[in-house]
Design a protein around this motif. Structure first.
Motif, PDB file in Angstrom:
ATOM      1  N   LEU A 176       0.816  -1.207   0.000  1.00  0.00           N
ATOM      2  CA  LEU A 176       0.000   0.000   0.000  1.00  0.00           C
ATOM      3  C   LEU A 176       0.848   1.255   0.000  1.00  0.00           C
ATOM      4  CD1 LEU A 176      -2.820  -1.093   2.462  1.00  0.00           C
ATOM      5  CD2 LEU A 176      -2.863  -1.086  -0.030  1.00  0.00           C
ATOM      6  N   GLU A 177       2.064   1.155   0.485  1.00  0.00           N
ATOM      7  CA  GLU A 177       2.984   2.291   0.487  1.00  0.00           C
ATOM      8  C   GLU A 177       3.753   2.389  -0.819  1.00  0.00           C
ATOM      9  OE1 GLU A 177       5.470   1.543   3.860  1.00  0.00           O
ATOM     10  OE2 GLU A 177       3.806   1.684   5.261  1.00  0.00           O
ATOM     11  N   GLY A 178       3.565   1.435  -1.715  1.00  0.00           N
ATOM     12  CA  GLY A 178       4.253   1.444  -2.996  1.00  0.00           C
ATOM     13  C   GLY A 178       5.610   0.751  -2.988  1.00  0.00           C
ATOM     14  N   ASN A 179       5.978   0.132  -1.888  1.00  0.00           N
ATOM     15  CA  ASN A 179       7.273  -0.532  -1.799  1.00  0.00           C
ATOM     16  C   ASN A 179       7.112  -2.020  -2.104  1.00  0.00           C
ATOM     17  OD1 ASN A 179       9.846  -1.368  -1.255  1.00  0.00           O
ATOM     18  ND2 ASN A 179      10.037  -0.190   0.631  1.00  0.00           N
ATOM     19  N   THR A 180       6.963  -2.333  -3.380  1.00  0.00           N
ATOM     20  CA  THR A 180       6.703  -3.720  -3.771  1.00  0.00           C
ATOM     21  C   THR A 180       7.920  -4.612  -3.621  1.00  0.00           C
ATOM     22  OG1 THR A 180       7.096  -3.151  -6.082  1.00  0.00           O
ATOM     23  CG2 THR A 180       4.826  -3.136  -5.332  1.00  0.00           C
ATOM     24  N   MET A 181       9.117  -4.055  -3.712  1.00  0.00           N
ATOM     25  CA  MET A 181      10.334  -4.861  -3.568  1.00  0.00           C
ATOM     26  C   MET A 181      10.370  -5.515  -2.180  1.00  0.00           C
ATOM     27  SD  MET A 181      13.219  -5.884  -4.951  1.00  0.00           S
ATOM     28  CE  MET A 181      13.963  -4.746  -6.083  1.00  0.00           C
ATOM     29  N   ILE A 182      10.138  -4.736  -1.143  1.00  0.00           N
ATOM     30  CA  ILE A 182      10.141  -5.270   0.224  1.00  0.00           C
ATOM     31  C   ILE A 182       8.947  -6.210   0.412  1.00  0.00           C
ATOM     32  CG2 ILE A 182       9.916  -4.643   2.659  1.00  0.00           C
ATOM     33  CD1 ILE A 182      12.402  -3.407   2.068  1.00  0.00           C
ATOM     34  N   ALA A 183       7.795  -5.840  -0.146  1.00  0.00           N
ATOM     35  CA  ALA A 183       6.598  -6.676  -0.007  1.00  0.00           C
ATOM     36  C   ALA A 183       6.827  -8.044  -0.641  1.00  0.00           C
ATOM     37  CB  ALA A 183       5.397  -5.988  -0.640  1.00  0.00           C
ATOM     38  N   ARG A 184       7.507  -8.089  -1.778  1.00  0.00           N
ATOM     39  CA  ARG A 184       7.808  -9.369  -2.431  1.00  0.00           C
ATOM     40  C   ARG A 184       8.696 -10.237  -1.532  1.00  0.00           C
ATOM     41  NH1 ARG A 184       8.988  -6.013  -7.310  1.00  0.00           N
ATOM     42  NH2 ARG A 184       7.119  -6.144  -8.574  1.00  0.00           N
ATOM     43  N   LYS A 185       9.703  -9.619  -0.938  1.00  0.00           N
ATOM     44  CA  LYS A 185      10.607 -10.369  -0.056  1.00  0.00           C
ATOM     45  C   LYS A 185       9.857 -10.916   1.147  1.00  0.00           C
ATOM     46  CE  LYS A 185      14.757  -7.907  -1.414  1.00  0.00           C
ATOM     47  NZ  LYS A 185      15.835  -7.011  -1.021  1.00  0.00           N
ATOM     48  N   TYR A 186       8.988 -10.099   1.755  1.00  0.00           N
ATOM     49  CA  TYR A 186       8.203 -10.557   2.902  1.00  0.00           C
ATOM     50  C   TYR A 186       7.251 -11.688   2.503  1.00  0.00           C
ATOM     51  CZ  TYR A 186       9.670  -6.509   5.731  1.00  0.00           C
ATOM     52  OH  TYR A 186      10.382  -5.585   6.439  1.00  0.00           O
ATOM     53  N   ALA A 187       6.639 -11.575   1.321  1.00  0.00           N
ATOM     54  CA  ALA A 187       5.723 -12.615   0.853  1.00  0.00           C
ATOM     55  C   ALA A 187       6.471 -13.931   0.621  1.00  0.00           C
ATOM     56  CB  ALA A 187       5.018 -12.168  -0.426  1.00  0.00           C
ATOM     57  N   ALA A 188       7.641 -13.860   0.005  1.00  0.00           N
ATOM     58  CA  ALA A 188       8.436 -15.067  -0.241  1.00  0.00           C
ATOM     59  C   ALA A 188       8.877 -15.694   1.079  1.00  0.00           C
ATOM     60  CB  ALA A 188       9.653 -14.742  -1.105  1.00  0.00           C
ATOM     61  N   LEU A 189       9.286 -14.869   2.018  1.00  0.00           N
ATOM     62  CA  LEU A 189       9.697 -15.369   3.334  1.00  0.00           C
ATOM     63  C   LEU A 189       8.513 -15.998   4.072  1.00  0.00           C
ATOM     64  CD1 LEU A 189      12.185 -15.528   5.146  1.00  0.00           C
ATOM     65  CD2 LEU A 189      11.502 -13.334   6.129  1.00  0.00           C
ATOM     66  N   SER A 190       7.362 -15.372   3.988  1.00  0.00           N
ATOM     67  CA  SER A 190       6.158 -15.919   4.599  1.00  0.00           C
ATOM     68  C   SER A 190       5.806 -17.280   3.995  1.00  0.00           C
ATOM     69  CB  SER A 190       4.991 -14.948   4.403  1.00  0.00           C
ATOM     70  OG  SER A 190       3.785 -15.530   4.770  1.00  0.00           O
ATOM     71  N   SER A 191       5.893 -17.369   2.683  1.00  0.00           N
ATOM     72  CA  SER A 191       5.614 -18.631   2.004  1.00  0.00           C
ATOM     73  C   SER A 191       6.599 -19.709   2.435  1.00  0.00           C
ATOM     74  CB  SER A 191       5.680 -18.435   0.490  1.00  0.00           C
ATOM     75  OG  SER A 191       5.405 -19.626  -0.183  1.00  0.00           O
ATOM     76  N   TYR A 192       7.870 -19.346   2.567  1.00  0.00           N
ATOM     77  CA  TYR A 192       8.880 -20.299   3.021  1.00  0.00           C
ATOM     78  C   TYR A 192       8.520 -20.845   4.400  1.00  0.00           C
ATOM     79  CZ  TYR A 192      13.053 -22.173   5.138  1.00  0.00           C
ATOM     80  OH  TYR A 192      13.919 -22.991   5.803  1.00  0.00           O
ATOM     81  N   PHE A 193       8.164 -19.956   5.328  1.00  0.00           N
ATOM     82  CA  PHE A 193       7.836 -20.418   6.681  1.00  0.00           C
ATOM     83  C   PHE A 193       6.558 -21.263   6.711  1.00  0.00           C
ATOM     84  CE2 PHE A 193      10.674 -16.908   8.170  1.00  0.00           C
ATOM     85  CZ  PHE A 193      11.592 -17.736   8.790  1.00  0.00           C
ATOM     86  N   GLU A 194       5.577 -20.919   5.864  1.00  0.00           N
ATOM     87  CA  GLU A 194       4.377 -21.757   5.763  1.00  0.00           C
ATOM     88  C   GLU A 194       4.754 -23.163   5.317  1.00  0.00           C
ATOM     89  OE1 GLU A 194       1.718 -19.824   3.063  1.00  0.00           O
ATOM     90  OE2 GLU A 194       1.191 -18.253   4.496  1.00  0.00           O
ATOM     91  N   MET A 195       5.626 -23.249   4.328  1.00  0.00           N
ATOM     92  CA  MET A 195       6.036 -24.561   3.820  1.00  0.00           C
ATOM     93  C   MET A 195       6.939 -25.291   4.803  1.00  0.00           C
ATOM     94  SD  MET A 195       6.523 -24.019  -0.200  1.00  0.00           S
ATOM     95  CE  MET A 195       5.493 -22.839  -1.039  1.00  0.00           C
ATOM     96  N   TYR A 196       7.757 -24.556   5.538  1.00  0.00           N
ATOM     97  CA  TYR A 196       8.594 -25.167   6.572  1.00  0.00           C
ATOM     98  C   TYR A 196       7.714 -25.878   7.599  1.00  0.00           C
ATOM     99  CZ  TYR A 196      11.471 -25.652  10.719  1.00  0.00           C
ATOM    100  OH  TYR A 196      12.112 -26.161  11.826  1.00  0.00           O
ATOM    101  N   VAL A 197       6.649 -25.218   8.006  1.00  0.00           N
ATOM    102  CA  VAL A 197       5.727 -25.826   8.972  1.00  0.00           C
ATOM    103  C   VAL A 197       5.103 -27.083   8.377  1.00  0.00           C
ATOM    104  CG1 VAL A 197       3.524 -25.495  10.168  1.00  0.00           C
ATOM    105  CG2 VAL A 197       5.254 -23.694  10.242  1.00  0.00           C
TER     106      VAL A 197
END
Length: 90
Positions: free
Chosen positions: A3-24
């Motif tokens: 929402l702040e326009g910082n898609t680069m950081i948002a992409r990294k957070y989304a990928a990290l979130s997905s990794y942790f979901e799959m780790y579980v």
């Protein structure tokens, strides 16, 4: 961050979130044999449609509703590993 326009950081957070979901799923619940690295990589370089859709499914509030309306008409563009793909960046 989307929402702040910082898609680069948002992409990294989304990928990290997905990794942790799959780790579980892999290590703790044993419901998946191995993580989907393709999906994690796709989120790391996701287009706006993919990124907003991923976040909207996981954030249960109306903060992304307006952004989702903006991007839902954009065609989803995934990653292609085919070296002879006729599409751009294939």
């Amino acid at each position: 961050k989307v929402l702040e326009g910082n898609t680069m950081i948002a992409r990294k957070y989304a990928a990290l979130s997905s990794y942790f979901e799959m780790y579980v799923e892999v290590d703790l619940l044993n419901i998946r044999a191995f993580p989907s690295w393709a999906k994690i990589n796709e989120l790391y370089s996701a287009d706006m449609h993919t990124l907003v859709s991923f976040l909207k499914k996981r954030i249960h509030c109306s903060c992304l509703d307006e952004k989702y309306k903006e991007v839902k008409s954009i065609p989803k563009i995934g990653l292609c590993c085919n070296t002879v793909c006729p599409l751009p960046c294939g």
